[in-house]
Design a protein around this motif. Structure first.
Motif, PDB file in Angstrom:
ATOM      1  N   GLU A  66      -2.142  12.306   0.588  1.00  0.00           N
ATOM      2  CA  GLU A  66      -1.049  11.612  -0.108  1.00  0.00           C
ATOM      3  C   GLU A  66      -0.825  10.219   0.462  1.00  0.00           C
ATOM      4  O   GLU A  66      -0.334   9.327  -0.217  1.00  0.00           O
ATOM      5  CB  GLU A  66       0.257  12.414   0.003  1.00  0.00           C
ATOM      6  N   SER A  67      -1.156  10.020   1.747  1.00  0.00           N
ATOM      7  CA  SER A  67      -0.886   8.726   2.375  1.00  0.00           C
ATOM      8  C   SER A  67      -2.128   7.837   2.420  1.00  0.00           C
ATOM      9  O   SER A  67      -2.223   6.923   3.235  1.00  0.00           O
ATOM     10  CB  SER A  67      -0.340   8.946   3.788  1.00  0.00           C
ATOM     11  N   HIS A  68      -3.074   8.109   1.522  1.00  0.00           N
ATOM     12  CA  HIS A  68      -4.368   7.445   1.515  1.00  0.00           C
ATOM     13  C   HIS A  68      -4.284   5.913   1.621  1.00  0.00           C
ATOM     14  O   HIS A  68      -4.927   5.293   2.469  1.00  0.00           O
ATOM     15  CB  HIS A  68      -5.113   7.852   0.235  1.00  0.00           C
ATOM     16  N   GLY A 114       4.775  14.490  -9.095  1.00  0.00           N
ATOM     17  CA  GLY A 114       5.860  15.464  -9.010  1.00  0.00           C
ATOM     18  C   GLY A 114       5.978  16.131  -7.648  1.00  0.00           C
ATOM     19  O   GLY A 114       6.425  17.276  -7.539  1.00  0.00           O
ATOM     20  N   LEU A 115       5.569  15.441  -6.588  1.00  0.00           N
ATOM     21  CA  LEU A 115       5.695  16.043  -5.252  1.00  0.00           C
ATOM     22  C   LEU A 115       7.174  16.114  -4.861  1.00  0.00           C
ATOM     23  O   LEU A 115       8.008  15.384  -5.370  1.00  0.00           O
ATOM     24  CB  LEU A 115       4.900  15.230  -4.231  1.00  0.00           C
ATOM     25  N   SER A 116       7.484  17.001  -3.920  1.00  0.00           N
ATOM     26  CA  SER A 116       8.885  17.256  -3.579  1.00  0.00           C
ATOM     27  C   SER A 116       9.541  16.016  -2.980  1.00  0.00           C
ATOM     28  O   SER A 116       8.881  15.211  -2.314  1.00  0.00           O
ATOM     29  CB  SER A 116       8.963  18.399  -2.567  1.00  0.00           C
ATOM     30  N   ALA A 171       0.835  -1.203   0.000  1.00  0.00           N
ATOM     31  CA  ALA A 171       0.000   0.000   0.000  1.00  0.00           C
ATOM     32  C   ALA A 171       0.868   1.251   0.000  1.00  0.00           C
ATOM     33  O   ALA A 171       0.617   2.219  -0.724  1.00  0.00           O
ATOM     34  CB  ALA A 171      -0.927  -0.005   1.219  1.00  0.00           C
ATOM     35  N   ASN A 172       1.911   1.224   0.841  1.00  0.00           N
ATOM     36  CA  ASN A 172       2.800   2.376   0.944  1.00  0.00           C
ATOM     37  C   ASN A 172       3.507   2.649  -0.392  1.00  0.00           C
ATOM     38  O   ASN A 172       3.672   3.797  -0.795  1.00  0.00           O
ATOM     39  CB  ASN A 172       3.811   2.131   2.067  1.00  0.00           C
ATOM     40  N   ALA A 173       3.884   1.554  -1.096  1.00  0.00           N
ATOM     41  CA  ALA A 173       4.556   1.724  -2.393  1.00  0.00           C
ATOM     42  C   ALA A 173       3.631   2.444  -3.382  1.00  0.00           C
ATOM     43  O   ALA A 173       4.070   3.276  -4.184  1.00  0.00           O
ATOM     44  CB  ALA A 173       4.995   0.373  -2.943  1.00  0.00           C
ATOM     45  N   LEU A 174       2.309   2.132  -3.325  1.00  0.00           N
ATOM     46  CA  LEU A 174       1.353   2.811  -4.195  1.00  0.00           C
ATOM     47  C   LEU A 174       1.329   4.318  -3.913  1.00  0.00           C
ATOM     48  O   LEU A 174       1.333   5.144  -4.831  1.00  0.00           O
ATOM     49  CB  LEU A 174      -0.056   2.223  -4.008  1.00  0.00           C
ATOM     50  N   ASP A 175       1.314   4.671  -2.619  1.00  0.00           N
ATOM     51  CA  ASP A 175       1.312   6.093  -2.262  1.00  0.00           C
ATOM     52  C   ASP A 175       2.579   6.780  -2.769  1.00  0.00           C
ATOM     53  O   ASP A 175       2.519   7.887  -3.319  1.00  0.00           O
ATOM     54  CB  ASP A 175       1.252   6.258  -0.724  1.00  0.00           C
ATOM     55  N   VAL A 176       3.708   6.116  -2.550  1.00  0.00           N
ATOM     56  CA  VAL A 176       4.992   6.713  -2.938  1.00  0.00           C
ATOM     57  C   VAL A 176       5.046   6.893  -4.458  1.00  0.00           C
ATOM     58  O   VAL A 176       5.428   7.965  -4.959  1.00  0.00           O
ATOM     59  CB  VAL A 176       6.159   5.837  -2.430  1.00  0.00           C
ATOM     60  N   GLU A 177       4.593   5.858  -5.172  1.00  0.00           N
ATOM     61  CA  GLU A 177       4.585   5.913  -6.627  1.00  0.00           C
ATOM     62  C   GLU A 177       3.733   7.078  -7.132  1.00  0.00           C
ATOM     63  O   GLU A 177       4.146   7.865  -7.980  1.00  0.00           O
ATOM     64  CB  GLU A 177       4.047   4.553  -7.152  1.00  0.00           C
ATOM     65  N   LYS A 178       2.542   7.179  -6.563  1.00  0.00           N
ATOM     66  CA  LYS A 178       1.617   8.225  -6.990  1.00  0.00           C
ATOM     67  C   LYS A 178       2.203   9.619  -6.711  1.00  0.00           C
ATOM     68  O   LYS A 178       2.077  10.533  -7.527  1.00  0.00           O
ATOM     69  CB  LYS A 178       0.288   8.064  -6.234  1.00  0.00           C
TER      70      LYS A 178
END
Lengths: 484, 484
Positions: free
Chosen positions: B174-176, B75-77, B63-70
């Motif tokens: 972002e951490s949905h 283009g988040l910092s 799940a966390n990888a999906l958030d990070v990927e998105k």
């Protein structure tokens, strides 16, 4: 144009008052010796204030008589006039003076160490330990808004001075003359001390000043309104500063199935009639259904209340349970639903039957104002303190500032609790709850004490066995920060 | 029409969440055994939560990888992406798990007796004493609003469970995906316990839900926003509920005339570079004018900062005091006035000369954000704790949550203070200040314990030597209320 000028001049006047208060607070924090010596300074000012007030007895009496006279002419209610009057009720003036010495003699609330931990031990022959202390300190500038009683100026000023805060006070306009004289004497006591700035306590008189002050969060740290729910809510809505509200009380008493008759009656009657207009007077009585028999406790309670001239508003079950003899009294009424959400502030009380302790708890948490609530249940002994289960459950479950077992709700008061006097009774849950004395007027700061050598966070991220590596110890140390 | 329906359905959904939270809080207060036994229940849930999280490692990672990927695609910092990422930084996931057991093992924060007085002694053979206790209790329902880091959900949930509160959590959108899995596991841990209601911790996802919750003061007791000053201020403006704000930090360091060079440099560099984006990083350095010589401490400080790749913004006096060699560096700038009111959150620092300790104190109290400030001065030894006068004056006069002597400002953190983890660092002065752990999440209630016999206020107004007359004793008794 005239209006705009007036408003901007008021606003700038309020800002000047607030700036002076903040400056006085900073000067006092910087210059007044701390620890025992600082406390002696504050104590001396309070005792000097007491002498000056004793000397000015006649002057205060004259000013107060003018306020009382004006209030009578304006047709204000007798209870308001009596609250304004500092001298007619025996002991009121003397009580105010005694309160000053009581507050002065309380332990110093400042620089008390309430948390102390050695965060890390020395890491090498060269290194030093790192210690964390939490010490109490004043909040800063308080804005206190209260009602007509002139002695409150002195109560709040004493608590503010003893706790190292600056305060801006606004009393009711009815006490204008009394307040002016009391403020003058307060100022003189501060001026004579030459150690505390005389702007530490200021008074403002107009509502316009107060309205401007409500948004000056740069200078003011806390607003303490004391009055009706409406006043407190209005201030909460307009202020950009934290508000510690002192509002109304809808206090309840629950008579459990195993309540002891004699003490329950005595305590209930006191809770209702000792001072019906007070926020800690009981307004709702919940009676366990087992008492609804013709010779049951409900009948005894009802008789006692009627004898004390109290009007009782009964729900249907309670009304039915009483015999005609009682019901025929003019002071017996059938309750409206709204009666159980009403703060009567008069010789009226609403009475309702409940099926269980849980029903009583649910009713109080829903309809009460989270001020003071009491359970009457089988008494225990102070020689061997313990709870019966009902008392333990009640204390645990009732979400109120003051939760009592077998006592009158009227004890909810700073003087009675041993605080000397009180700022008010906080109906909020944050910071200070219930009667607010010195402890409610301080906050704290964390002091991290490095000694010689590096005290560097990165060393704690390094591997503990590396040259620079350190780890946290979090070891208890003595709760005593060296005197400042 | 559609809009109106949507809005009213959101509002009623928010209200249902708040109602469920309040109910869960009341049920837990009523049913969960208290004292040591209640603490064991809460501890068991926390350890179960830890096991469930360990078991769900892969699921959370996905799940966390999906958030990070998105976040990357959007283009988040990089700093935001790194905060989102629970697994790339070594020790982050394990640190979150360790935090759970640390909080679980902390002493029970509830039902601690913090004040105990015998208000009155027994008055006769028949009478009984009257005792007052102040015991800690949960605040109620907390609404916690925080930023992107998903582990904060677990941190705050642990602190809430251990302190007996109910909580409604809202993280960054972002951490949905991570938040959804973590919430599911939290709920399972509560459900499996069968003692704590599963609604004790709820999460909400939309800003609309939050906006509706901000005014539900009937159900919610405290709002804890953690983020930018703007977020905190907006919430303070819209909420009708007390707000405990966790906002930005503009931290200052003052280098006094007698500062010891080596440790001052080490601590200052750590304070600036250990994590420049943190609220406890130093942003302003005030240097006593005696250090403004060509071989003085200012030169050494400037060199060390430049070596650490920090851009220094110097006031005129400091700029003039440095030799051309240093001034020619691209990282040396002349300061703008606004630099001393700026939280850089980057490898920048503003440096200013001051004439005295008092000037430094005045500058910090006026321009700082009352978060964490430090004085560097002649070190003392932990073997014989004492102050030099400058340190004592600084600690007394600086109006900040954390006031340090000879240490890096980066230590201002709940974990480092020994709280296990933190809700945030409170920049307000009321209730809780600085890092907020369990103690910041409890309030208290006053419990008045009557025993057999009348406990009537009127008796204390009667003459003490009359038949009914009693007087207040206010005698210290043991701070131990019988277990509930």
């Amino acid at each position: 144009m005239a209006n705009i000028n007036a408003s901007s001049s008021t606003s700038s006047q309020a800002e000047q008052i607030a700036q002076r208060a903040k400056k006085a607070f900073n000067v006092a924090s910087r210059n007044v010796a701390s620890g025992a010596k600082g406390d002696e300074t504050r104590k001396a000012v309070l005792f000097r204030l007491k002498s000056l007030l004793e000397e000015a007895h006649t002057e205060v009496q004259k000013a107060n008589a003018l306020d009382v006279e004006k209030a009578k002419q304006a047709g204000l209610s007798p209870s308001l006039v009596s609250r304004l009057d500092l001298f007619s009720k025996p002991g009121k003036w003397q009580g105010m003076l005694d309160g000053i010495s009581q507050v002065a003699n309380l332990p110093n609330p400042l620089e008390q160490c309430t948390y102390a931990k050695r965060l890390a031990k020395p890491q090498s022959s060269e290194g030093e330990a790192l210690d964390l202390y939490r010490i109490t300190c004043p909040i800063g500038v308080l804005l206190c808004i209260f009602e007509a009683r002139p002695e409150v100026i002195i109560n709040i000023a004493c608590l503010s001075i003893k706790s190292g805060n600056a305060a801006i006070l606004k009393g009711g306009k009815e006490s204008h003359q009394s307040a002016a004289v009391l403020s003058k004497i307060l100022r003189r006591a501060l001026e004579e001390s030459q150690e505390l700035p005389s702007d530490l306590i200021q008074t403002v008189e107009t509502r316009e000043d107060v309205n401007s002050l409500l948004r000056l969060d740069e200078y003011i740290d806390l607003i303490i309104p004391r009055g009706s729910n409406e006043l407190v809510r209005n201030i909460q809505r307009s202020a950009s500063i934290p508000v510690m509200g002192h509002a109304d009380g809808l206090c309840s008493a629950y008579v459990h199935s195993d309540a002891e008759a004699r003490s329950t009656i005595a305590n209930l009657i006191d809770a209702k009639i000792d001072y019906p207009a007070a926020c800690n007077a009981v307004e709702t009585i919940l009676v366990h259904k087992s008492h609804l028999t013709s010779q049951g406790l409900l009948t005894t309670v009802a008789r006692a209340l009627l004898e004390a001239n109290v009007t009782i508003h009964l729900d249907e079950d309670c009304y039915k349970a009483l015999d005609d003899n009682i019901r025929s009294s003019g002071n017996v009424k059938q309750a409206q639903t709204s009666d159980f959400d009403t703060e009567f502030l008069s010789l009226d009380v609403a009475i309702k039957s409940v099926d269980s302790l849980d029903d009583a708890i649910a009713h109080i948490n829903e309809h009460g104002s989270h001020h003071t609530d009491v359970i009457f249940t089988a008494p225990t002994s102070s020689n061997n303190p313990s709870h019966n289960e009902a008392a333990a459950t009640f204390v645990r479950s009732i979400d109120s500032a003051n939760v009592y077992v077998n006592a009158s709700t009227r004890f909810a008061d700073g003087f009675r609790y041993g605080f000397g006097t009180e700022v008010g009774i906080s109906t909020g849950k944050m910071h200070a709850r219930g009667p607010v004395g010195l402890e409610g007027l301080v906050t704290y700061k964390y002091v991290l004490q490095g000694y010689a050598g590096r005290q560097v966070c990165a060393d704690f991220s390094a591997a503990p066995d590396s040259a620079q590596g350190r780890s946290f110890a979090h070891e208890e140390i003595k709760k005593q920060y060296p005197p400042l």
